[in-house]
Design a protein around this motif. Structure first.
Motif, short mmCIF file in Angstrom:
data_model
loop_
_atom_site.label_atom_id
_atom_site.label_comp_id
_atom_site.label_asym_id
_atom_site.label_seq_id
_atom_site.Cartn_x
_atom_site.Cartn_y
_atom_site.Cartn_z
N PHE A 25 5.32 3.95 -0.17
CA PHE A 25 5.18 2.83 -0.69
C PHE A 25 4.05 2.10 -0.68
O PHE A 25 5.52 1.30 0.46
CB PHE A 25 6.47 2.78 -2.63
CG PHE A 25 6.38 4.24 -3.17
CD1 PHE A 25 6.44 4.14 -4.23
CD2 PHE A 25 7.79 4.58 -2.33
CE1 PHE A 25 6.62 5.77 -5.57
CE2 PHE A 25 8.11 5.43 -3.26
CZ PHE A 25 8.20 6.23 -4.59
N HIS A 26 3.46 1.19 -1.19
CA HIS A 26 3.05 0.30 -0.39
C HIS A 26 2.05 -0.08 -1.19
O HIS A 26 0.87 0.70 -1.63
CB HIS A 26 2.30 0.44 1.43
CG HIS A 26 2.54 -0.38 2.30
ND1 HIS A 26 3.40 -0.08 2.87
CD2 HIS A 26 2.35 -1.08 2.06
CE1 HIS A 26 3.02 -0.97 4.00
NE2 HIS A 26 2.51 -2.30 3.13
N SER B 272 -3.98 -3.20 5.11
CA SER B 272 -4.72 -2.99 6.29
C SER B 272 -4.67 -3.25 7.04
O SER B 272 -5.20 -3.20 8.57
CB SER B 272 -6.32 -3.96 5.99
OG SER B 272 -5.73 -5.63 5.95
N GLY B 273 -3.62 -3.56 7.84
CA GLY B 273 -2.81 -3.56 9.32
C GLY B 273 -3.29 -4.39 9.59
O GLY B 273 -3.50 -5.75 9.25
N PRO C 202 -0.28 -1.31 11.69
CA PRO C 202 -0.92 -0.28 11.27
C PRO C 202 -1.40 -0.59 10.29
O PRO C 202 -0.95 -0.53 9.38
CB PRO C 202 0.03 1.02 11.62
CG PRO C 202 1.99 0.61 11.11
CD PRO C 202 1.46 -0.88 12.00
N PHE C 203 -2.74 -0.18 9.56
CA PHE C 203 -3.27 0.38 8.63
C PHE C 203 -2.39 1.79 8.09
O PHE C 203 -1.93 2.84 8.67
CB PHE C 203 -4.45 0.46 9.24
CG PHE C 203 -5.76 1.34 8.12
CD1 PHE C 203 -5.21 0.68 6.73
CD2 PHE C 203 -6.16 2.03 8.12
CE1 PHE C 203 -6.10 1.23 5.48
CE2 PHE C 203 -7.37 2.43 6.96
CZ PHE C 203 -7.15 1.57 5.98
N ILE C 204 -1.61 1.20 6.52
CA ILE C 204 -0.97 2.17 6.26
C ILE C 204 -1.76 3.47 6.14
O ILE C 204 -0.75 4.75 6.67
CB ILE C 204 -0.55 1.28 5.06
CG1 ILE C 204 0.20 0.37 5.37
CG2 ILE C 204 0.39 2.68 4.97
CD1 ILE C 204 0.73 0.44 6.21
N TYR D 88 2.47 6.20 -2.07
CA TYR D 88 1.81 5.77 -3.05
C TYR D 88 1.26 4.31 -2.11
O TYR D 88 2.00 3.75 -2.14
CB TYR D 88 3.01 5.26 -4.33
CG TYR D 88 3.11 7.06 -4.74
CD1 TYR D 88 2.87 7.06 -6.06
CD2 TYR D 88 4.53 7.78 -4.71
CE1 TYR D 88 3.24 8.22 -6.48
CE2 TYR D 88 5.12 8.97 -5.37
CZ TYR D 88 3.42 9.58 -5.93
OH TYR D 88 4.64 10.46 -6.92
N SER D 89 -0.23 4.67 -3.34
CA SER D 89 -0.67 3.03 -2.95
C SER D 89 -0.65 2.80 -4.13
O SER D 89 -0.78 2.36 -5.55
CB SER D 89 -2.03 3.14 -2.97
OG SER D 89 -2.29 3.62 -1.26
N ILE D 90 0.12 1.23 -4.15
CA ILE D 90 0.03 -0.10 -5.28
C ILE D 90 -1.42 -0.66 -5.38
O ILE D 90 -0.62 -1.43 -4.90
CB ILE D 90 1.58 -0.38 -5.91
CG1 ILE D 90 2.88 0.72 -5.69
CG2 ILE D 90 1.04 -0.88 -6.56
CD1 ILE D 90 3.09 1.03 -3.92
N ALA D 91 -1.91 -0.97 -6.39
CA ALA D 91 -3.06 -1.83 -6.19
C ALA D 91 -2.51 -3.17 -6.63
O ALA D 91 -2.15 -3.24 -7.48
CB ALA D 91 -4.25 -1.29 -7.16
N GLY D 92 -2.73 -3.65 -5.64
CA GLY D 92 -2.39 -4.73 -6.38
C GLY D 92 -0.64 -5.64 -5.85
O GLY D 92 -1.04 -6.45 -5.69
#
Length: 274
Positions: A161-162, A172-173, A184-186, A231-235
């Motif tokens: 999760f990030h 974005s690293g 690193p860029f996730i 999982y990407s969490i926008a914001g």
């Protein structure tokens, strides 16, 4: 309850939560929940709610403690001040041994996860303790161990999760205002772990959006079915989704659109050690 063991000549501490339903008759899972930099075991328990899930599902959760001040984990695989680079890996292995000597723990269902520096430690454990851990999870992980050095004895399933607005471990690293290190860029890091470590199919399965800020993907077709979920969490900030918020001015937004602990537990249940 609090406890200590001696590992590599050091006295090491941990916080242990045993579900009330535990009676020793049947083996139960063990979840190792690892705190972040400048945090501590009780804080990881507070923000993640792992103890609540342990009570509901009937397993044991242990919150190991890092060392020095502020507390931290040696998760980069690089020696610091002449110390053994893998000394914390040995601590986790010794802690597992200690708890197995005290409780009826299922050796096929031992899992590790963590936040930030603790997430990076979970990744290092996947690379170096794959014979003991069934699966690992990472939230806002500070992944500094070189991926080309990650050569586990078996592929370890991973869930990540990030937040895209993480101010401490940037999505974005690159360096952040807090740490001048090459994070690193996730998305590329997750893809690299899936491809080079677990040998998954290159094109992930995309999940339907969950709320306005959650998107996810699953890499399948991996060696030994060791899938990788991201999982990407926008914001989202440097925080535990669905958990107790850390102050916004420090970490940014804590999304409540997904419960990282319960989603992670479901992932763990699907991946016992074979």
């Amino acid at each position: 309850r609090s406890g200590t063991i001696v590992s590599s000549g050091e006295k090491r501490a941990y916080l242990l939560h045993v579900s009330e339903s535990f009676n020793g008759a049947n083996p139960v899972p063990l979840v190792i929940a690892i705190h972040g930099f400048a945090e501590w075991p009780a804080h990881e328990a507070l923000i993640s709610h792992w103890s609540d899930v342990a009570d509901e599902e009937g397993f044991i959760v242990v919150y190991p403690s890092g060392t020095r001040f502020p507390k931290r984990w040696r998760a980069s695989g690089t020696p610091v001040d002449g110390e053994d680079a893998l000394i914390d890996v040995r601590f986790i292995a010794d802690l597992i041994d200690h708890l197995q000597s005290q409780y009826n723990i299922d050796p096929a269902r031992i899992y590790a996860n963590g936040l930030s520096n603790g997430g990076g430690m979970s990744y290092l454990l996947a690379c170096t303790l794959s014979n003991r851990l069934a699966a690992v999870g990472s939230v806002a992980g500070a992944n500094l161990y070189p991926q080309e050095d990650c050569t586990p004895a078996r592929p370890v399933p991973m869930i990540v999760f990030h937040g895209t607005a993480d101010p401490i471990v940037p999505y974005s690293g690159g360096p952040s205002h807090s740490f001048d290190v090459p994070f690193p860029f996730i998305p590329a890091w997750v893809k690299g772990y899936a491809a080079t470590v677990n040998h998954c199919e290159p094109t992930p399965e995309l999940f339907p959006s969950s709320g306005n800020d959650i998107s996810g993907m699953r890499y399948t077709g991996c060696d030994e079915d060791a899938e990788v979920v991201f999982y990407s969490i926008a914001g989202g900030g440097h925080s535990w989704p669905g958990g107790d918020p850390i102050p916004y001015w420090i970490v940014g937004k804590t999304s409540q659109s997904i419960d990282a602990t319960r989603v992670m537990w479901d992932f763990f249940l699907s991946h016992p050690l074979k």
